[in-house]
Design a protein around this motif. Structure first.
Motif: not given
Length: 484
Positions: A90-112
């Motif tokens: 999951f990725t949440s505006q309040i509770f953060g993220s985990n698993q693929l949503e977290s590991l690839y967070g930079d890629l998914l949000d464009g900051s990679d």
């Protein structure tokens, strides 16, 4: 200038230089740390300023983004959230993220940094989010989820030739879209999930190691054949029935007292799941040889990354002979995740060669261009046993399905091998047993699939819990979806 004024001047100058140095340190060396600090609201504002990239299954997105009216302009959405939550996280505006949503967070949000063009770097503009393509087969995932419906458990399906994870199911599950935003409803949804006693947030496929029961007998059988204890699965063993645990007065019996377990061959012992045969076999081999074989399959490795890290599966080290006997039938302190037991079956199916489990196929930028391609890789040195030993075990596992305790895994037109397991737990084995089933299937064209299923709670009476009854139908559904 008199002496006191000089001292005051020097002190003030030192303070100014210290302040300038500290400001330079903060704005220079520490700037990126503060910029990326999770407590900096600008991080979340930047992350959710535009739609996120997506996680894909079969080339189709199972995630999305929806516009909001808050400062965080977009929030994550999920298609079939409970079905794919064990994959995406999951990725949440309040509770953060985990698993693929977290590991690839930079890629998914464009900051990679790999996504930035020279123009983006020059203007300090965030690139369009990239995508994560998974190895999941939607048909296999759906088949496992439906078959596990109403049960607490997990299942993993692997392609033995590549290590690709075709299905990864964990139930009960949760819908990550329910708490992706920042509203009161999102907070309540998180609290409901967090307070659920069945812990739907736990990915049981990767993070729930439990006693593997009789499925571990495949590891002991492999060790016996590899160490020359027996020349084939059809050679008779030296196995009394019942078997007295070494240096104790405790006798170990077989669940089926009518089964021909005395001095049984490995094939017969797997067919009837003879505890006495494999308990004594483990003692005869010694814990060190069983441990060496188990570790070739991945036991005791705390760094099995899919890339989501799996919990460590354990073959215990400090045991006496009686404990070694119990460990040989997947009890005592043995612990295994469904992923680990799928790795065991995958190696057997693949002629003894074990591939590293992979959940991600490739990463792409916002334009669909490949940023990273993941190729199949051998787990450690890749070889867990000889091809002959693997062929022997496949043959014995086929007997389990065709003539033994794994009949519910039969699939017309496919060759299927398997092994059931019922693991005791609780004080004096008072808990409801865990039901296990591990299997492989192959068609006539060389395609294979390996599956491991664990049912922690199938809402069945204690005397009705069995690997064949609760877990084998789930494995059958997933194998049929993969090859059918």
């Amino acid at each position: 200038m008199n002496k006191p004024l000089r001292r005051v001047s020097v002190f003030c100058l030192a303070l100014i230089l210290a302040l300038m140095g500290w400001a330079t340190w903060i704005q220079g060396a520490k700037a990126s740390d503060y910029k990326e600090d999770s407590h900096n609201p600008r991080v979340a504002i930047g992350k959710y300023a535009a739609p996120l990239g997506n996680i894909l299954v079969g080339g189709e997105p199972v995630t999305g983004s929806a516009a909001t009216s808050s400062t965080l302009k977009y929030k994550r959405t999920y298609k079939d959230g409970p079905l794919y939550a064990p994959v995406t996280g999951f990725t949440s505006q309040i509770f953060g993220s985990n698993q693929l949503e977290s590991l690839y967070g930079d890629l998914l949000d464009g900051s990679d940094s790999r996504l930035q063009s020279p123009a983006d770097a020059l203007t300090r503009t965030r690139a369009k989010g990239g995508d994560v393509s998974t190895t999941i087969d939607a048909a296999v995932q759906k088949a496992g989820y439906r078959a596990l419906d109403g049960k607490k458990g997990a299942a993993v399906a692997l392609d033995p030739a590549t290590g690709r994870i075709l299905g990864m199911v964990s139930t009960p599950s949760y819908d990550p879209g329910k708490f992706a935003g920042s509203s009161t409803d999102d907070q309540k949804a998180w609290q409901r999930m967090s307070g659920d006693g069945d812990h739907p947030e736990v990915n049981r496929a990767l993070r729930q190691p439990l006693p593997p029961g009789s499925t571990f007998k495949l590891v002991v059988a492999a060790a016996a054949l590899e160490n020359g204890r027996y020349s084939s699965v059809d050679e008779h063993t030296d196995s009394p029935d019942p078997y007295t645990l070494p240096h104790t007065r405790t006798t170990l019996k077989n669940e089926n007292t009518a089964a021909p377990c005395k001095n049984a061959t490995i094939r017969t012992a797997l067919r009837y799941s003879c505890n006495t045969v494999f308990a004594k076999m483990a003692v005869d081999l010694g814990k060190d040889k069983v441990k060496a074989q188990a570790e070739k399959f991945g036991f005791n490795d705390g760094k099995v990354d899919t890339p989501v890290r799996a919990a460590k599966s354990v073959y215990p080290d400090d045991m006496d002979e009686a404990q070694t006997a119990l460990s040989g039938i997947g009890q005592f302190n043995d612990q295994a995740t469904p992923l680990q037991m799928a790795m065991v079956t995958s190696a057997i199916a693949n002629g003894g060669e074990l591939k590293t489990p992979q959940l991600v196929d490739r990463l792409t930028d916002g334009g669909g261009n490949t940023v990273q391609q993941n190729e199949p890789a051998a787990y450690r040195d890749g070889r867990t046993m000889s091809g002959r030993t693997a062929a022997q075990l496949r043959s014995a596992m086929q007997t389990v399905v065709d003539q033994g305790t794994g009949s519910n895994a039969k699939i017309g037109g496919l060759t299927v091998g398997g092994k059931t397991g019922t693991a005791q737990h609780g004080v004096d084995n008072s808990g409801t047993p865990y039901a296990w089933f591990v299997s492989y299937a192959e068609d006539g064209n060389g395609h294979q699939v390996a599956v491991a299923v664990m049912v922690e709670d199938g809402h069945a009476a204690r005397n009705e819990v069995s690997g064949n009854g609760l877990a084998a139908p789930v494995a059958r559904a997933m194998m049929k979806a993969a090859l059918g």
